[in-house]
Design a protein around this motif. Sequence first.
Motif, PDB file in Angstrom:
ATOM      1  N   GLY A 183      72.920  97.474  29.310  1.00 38.17           N
ATOM      2  CA  GLY A 183      73.562  98.137  27.999  1.00 38.17           C
ATOM      3  C   GLY A 183      73.579  96.935  26.609  1.00 38.17           C
ATOM      4  O   GLY A 183      73.105  97.592  25.580  1.00 38.17           O
ATOM      5  N   LEU A 184      73.666  95.592  26.881  1.00 37.44           N
ATOM      6  CA  LEU A 184      73.294  95.009  26.307  1.00 37.44           C
ATOM      7  C   LEU A 184      71.546  95.043  25.676  1.00 37.44           C
ATOM      8  O   LEU A 184      72.178  94.954  24.175  1.00 37.44           O
ATOM      9  CB  LEU A 184      73.909  93.532  26.239  1.00 37.44           C
ATOM     10  N   ALA A 185      71.249  95.024  26.638  1.00 35.11           N
ATOM     11  CA  ALA A 185      69.503  94.955  25.549  1.00 35.11           C
ATOM     12  C   ALA A 185      69.733  96.321  25.292  1.00 35.11           C
ATOM     13  O   ALA A 185      68.063  96.634  24.460  1.00 35.11           O
ATOM     14  CB  ALA A 185      68.632  95.232  27.302  1.00 35.11           C
ATOM     15  N   ILE A 186      69.615  97.366  25.821  1.00 33.81           N
ATOM     16  CA  ILE A 186      69.226  98.771  24.843  1.00 33.81           C
ATOM     17  C   ILE A 186      70.662  98.703  23.591  1.00 33.81           C
ATOM     18  O   ILE A 186      69.708  99.422  22.685  1.00 33.81           O
ATOM     19  CB  ILE A 186      70.608  99.954  26.123  1.00 33.81           C
ATOM     20  N   ALA A 187      71.530  97.768  23.441  1.00 29.98           N
ATOM     21  CA  ALA A 187      72.764  97.870  22.139  1.00 29.98           C
ATOM     22  C   ALA A 187      71.809  97.186  20.768  1.00 29.98           C
ATOM     23  O   ALA A 187      71.999  97.397  19.486  1.00 29.98           O
ATOM     24  CB  ALA A 187      73.898  98.018  22.469  1.00 29.98           C
ATOM     25  N   ARG A 188      70.784  95.978  21.409  1.00 28.83           N
ATOM     26  CA  ARG A 188      70.757  95.317  20.447  1.00 28.83           C
ATOM     27  C   ARG A 188      69.595  94.521  20.842  1.00 28.83           C
ATOM     28  O   ARG A 188      68.812  93.806  19.996  1.00 28.83           O
ATOM     29  CB  ARG A 188      71.652  93.753  21.071  1.00 28.83           C
ATOM     30  N   GLY A 189      68.562  95.455  21.685  1.00 27.55           N
ATOM     31  CA  GLY A 189      66.937  95.377  21.196  1.00 27.55           C
ATOM     32  C   GLY A 189      66.938  94.044  21.768  1.00 27.55           C
ATOM     33  O   GLY A 189      65.766  93.852  22.132  1.00 27.55           O
ATOM     34  N   TRP A 190      67.713  93.788  23.544  1.00 26.75           N
ATOM     35  CA  TRP A 190      67.060  92.134  24.050  1.00 26.75           C
ATOM     36  C   TRP A 190      65.757  92.260  24.880  1.00 26.75           C
ATOM     37  O   TRP A 190      65.503  93.484  25.005  1.00 26.75           O
ATOM     38  CB  TRP A 190      67.669  91.704  25.028  1.00 26.75           C
ATOM     39  N   ALA A 191      64.881  91.495  25.370  1.00 28.44           N
ATOM     40  CA  ALA A 191      64.140  91.167  25.513  1.00 28.44           C
ATOM     41  C   ALA A 191      62.773  90.403  25.321  1.00 28.44           C
ATOM     42  O   ALA A 191      63.591  89.821  25.450  1.00 28.44           O
ATOM     43  CB  ALA A 191      62.412  92.440  24.277  1.00 28.44           C
ATOM     44  N   LEU A 192      62.854  90.282  26.715  1.00 29.32           N
ATOM     45  CA  LEU A 192      61.934  89.156  27.373  1.00 29.32           C
ATOM     46  C   LEU A 192      60.348  88.596  26.597  1.00 29.32           C
ATOM     47  O   LEU A 192      59.672  89.664  26.178  1.00 29.32           O
ATOM     48  CB  LEU A 192      61.460  88.860  28.886  1.00 29.32           C
TER      49      LEU A 192
END
Length: 205
Positions: free
Chosen positions: A191-200
């Motif tokens: 969810g945080l990756a979706i909301a904040r655009g987190w990526a490796l």
Amino acid sequence: MHPEAFSLALSFLDYLGIGVFAISGALLAAEKRQTLVTFIFFAVVTGVGGGTLRDLLIGAPVFWVYRNATLMICIGAALITWVVSRRMIAERALLWFDAVGLGAYATYGAAKALSFGVAPVPAFVMGVLTACAGGIIRDVLAGEPSILMRPELYVTAAALSSGLLVGLPYLGVPPDPAALIAAAAGFALRGLAIARGWALPTYSN
């Protein structure tokens, strides 16, 4: 634990994973403006794909073949998605349904592998496979870029849930709380990756 004697928490995560992944499959069919038959097909493939591969690899009876509920959930998810107006579906609903399924199914997949005597590290892999394979199959069939080819946190979130399910009992956490913590952690990371655009980070050399 007997292979089928799962706790209420794990059984809930199993059906939750099936249902939300089935909805995500049907939502992709909606985005592609497909027929009802395609809605149902995508819902079924996404809902049972990962679990089917898991069961074949660990030597378990393929779970949906011996009970009616699984396919009924998938078909019901497809029908609900078909009748709900597109205006009522959030633009990024597919991503969020996928996130819920990811945490739930990674947790359940690892637990089922352990219950069949699979060693902890392979059980961890089975959890990741259970969570990711259905979505990968769905995307390939729809002509979408596979999640494996994108840097966003997806497989990592499944690995977090699966790893916690395998590891927390060694720290003395009872099975049910461990399952709920694992599922919630995977969902939270995705969810945080979706909301904040987190990526490796990607390879740059």
